[in-house]
Design a protein around this motif. Structure first.
Motif, short mmCIF file in Angstrom:
data_model
loop_
_atom_site.label_atom_id
_atom_site.label_comp_id
_atom_site.label_asym_id
_atom_site.label_seq_id
_atom_site.Cartn_x
_atom_site.Cartn_y
_atom_site.Cartn_z
N GLU A 139 0.82 -1.21 0.00
CA GLU A 139 0.00 0.00 0.00
C GLU A 139 0.86 1.26 0.00
O GLU A 139 0.51 2.27 -0.64
CB GLU A 139 -0.95 -0.01 1.20
N LYS B 232 2.03 1.91 -3.52
CA LYS B 232 0.91 2.38 -4.32
C LYS B 232 0.61 3.85 -4.04
O LYS B 232 0.39 4.65 -4.96
CB LYS B 232 -0.34 1.56 -4.02
N GLU B 233 0.57 4.21 -2.77
CA GLU B 233 0.18 5.56 -2.37
C GLU B 233 1.25 6.61 -2.72
O GLU B 233 0.93 7.71 -3.14
CB GLU B 233 -0.11 5.62 -0.86
N ALA C 181 -1.88 4.49 3.68
CA ALA C 181 -1.34 3.19 3.25
C ALA C 181 -1.23 2.22 4.43
O ALA C 181 -1.59 1.05 4.31
CB ALA C 181 0.03 3.39 2.61
N LYS D 155 -4.72 1.13 5.42
CA LYS D 155 -5.27 0.16 4.45
C LYS D 155 -4.66 -1.22 4.67
O LYS D 155 -5.36 -2.24 4.59
CB LYS D 155 -5.01 0.64 3.03
N GLY D 156 -3.35 -1.26 4.91
CA GLY D 156 -2.69 -2.54 5.15
C GLY D 156 -3.21 -3.23 6.40
O GLY D 156 -3.43 -4.45 6.41
N LYS E 216 -6.69 -4.63 5.67
CA LYS E 216 -6.62 -5.87 4.90
C LYS E 216 -6.21 -7.04 5.78
O LYS E 216 -6.75 -8.14 5.66
CB LYS E 216 -5.63 -5.70 3.74
#
Length: 239
Positions: A118, A121-122, A174, A177-178, A181
């Protein structure tokens, strides 16, 4: 309700934890990135239904044992330590993001991989990968634990990101989000009322109102160029 322990890294005056001197003479301390990013992470995790405990919520350099003991005693479900890396305190081309877990922790590696993915990605920064490390905060914690290094203080371009509120939020988002998940929680995007400042900005917004920098209206609005000039002029008058 899962409890997440947040560790905002070093103290504000911890020796060595700062950038080399920039061209304008400025030096940025690692704490100036770690602390506000930790506060943003708190806001995002609460939005997503997590409980939070800070293990080093201070300008002081909290002993590592104090941090891990606090997380262990609280029976936290995960531990996240936020940092900004350095190579040799000399400006160079090295850079990127990496995330650490304890070598023996399968769950730690899983969480580290989710957060590292993440973060890349971010931010779009170089991916230095997930790495095992025998670090105190991932070794002495009884819960799944990771440590993130969100860039290099001795890379001039990455050092410029340290005080960037947008970059801090990208890193916090990020990490959140991790964590979501990992625990099987559907991530909820942060929402913000236009007439209220963000949680992390409330103190600064209050200061701006108190000192006449802003009238306190529309904290989420985009300022015009004339408004920016006006605010700069007012702030200069305080010096």
């Amino acid at each position: 309700m899962k409890l997440i322990a947040i560790d905002n890294g070093h103290g504000i005056n911890t020796p060595g934890k700062r950038t080399p001197v920039m061209s304008d003479g400025k030096v940025i301390k690692e704490w100036e990135f770690n602390y506000p990013t930790a506060k943003k992470l708190e806001e995002l995790l609460k939005t997503n239904g997590f409980n939070i405990i800070f293990v080093s919520d201070t300008e002081e350099d909290t002993p590592l044992k104090t941090r891990t003991d606090k997380a262990n005693n609280a029976k936290a479900d995960a531990y996240v330590s936020i940092h900004f890396n350095a190579f040799n305190a000399i400006w160079g081309s090295h850079g990127g993001i990496e995330t650490y877990h304890h070598p023996s922790s399968i769950k730690g590696k899983e969480l580290a991989e989710l957060i590292q993915e993440e973060l890349i990605k971010e931010t779009g920064l170089r991916n230095r990968g997930v790495k095992p490390g025998n670090l105190h905060v991932v070794r002495e914690t009884k819960m799944v634990s990771i440590l993130v290094e969100c860039g290099f203080m001795d890379n001039i371009e990455e050092a410029k990101l340290m005080l960037d509120e947008n970059y801090q939020m990208k890193c916090a988002r990020a990490i959140a989000k991790g964590i979501c998940k990992y625990f099987g929680v559907e991530y909820k995007e942060e929402t913000q009322k236009e007439d209220e400042p963000s949680q992390w900005a409330k103190d600064d917004w209050g200061w701006g109102i108190k000192n006449g920098i802003t009238d306190g209206k529309n904290p989420q609005g985009t300022p015009t160029r004339e408004q920016v000039v006006s605010m700069i002029r007012r702030s200069k008058a305080l010096e």
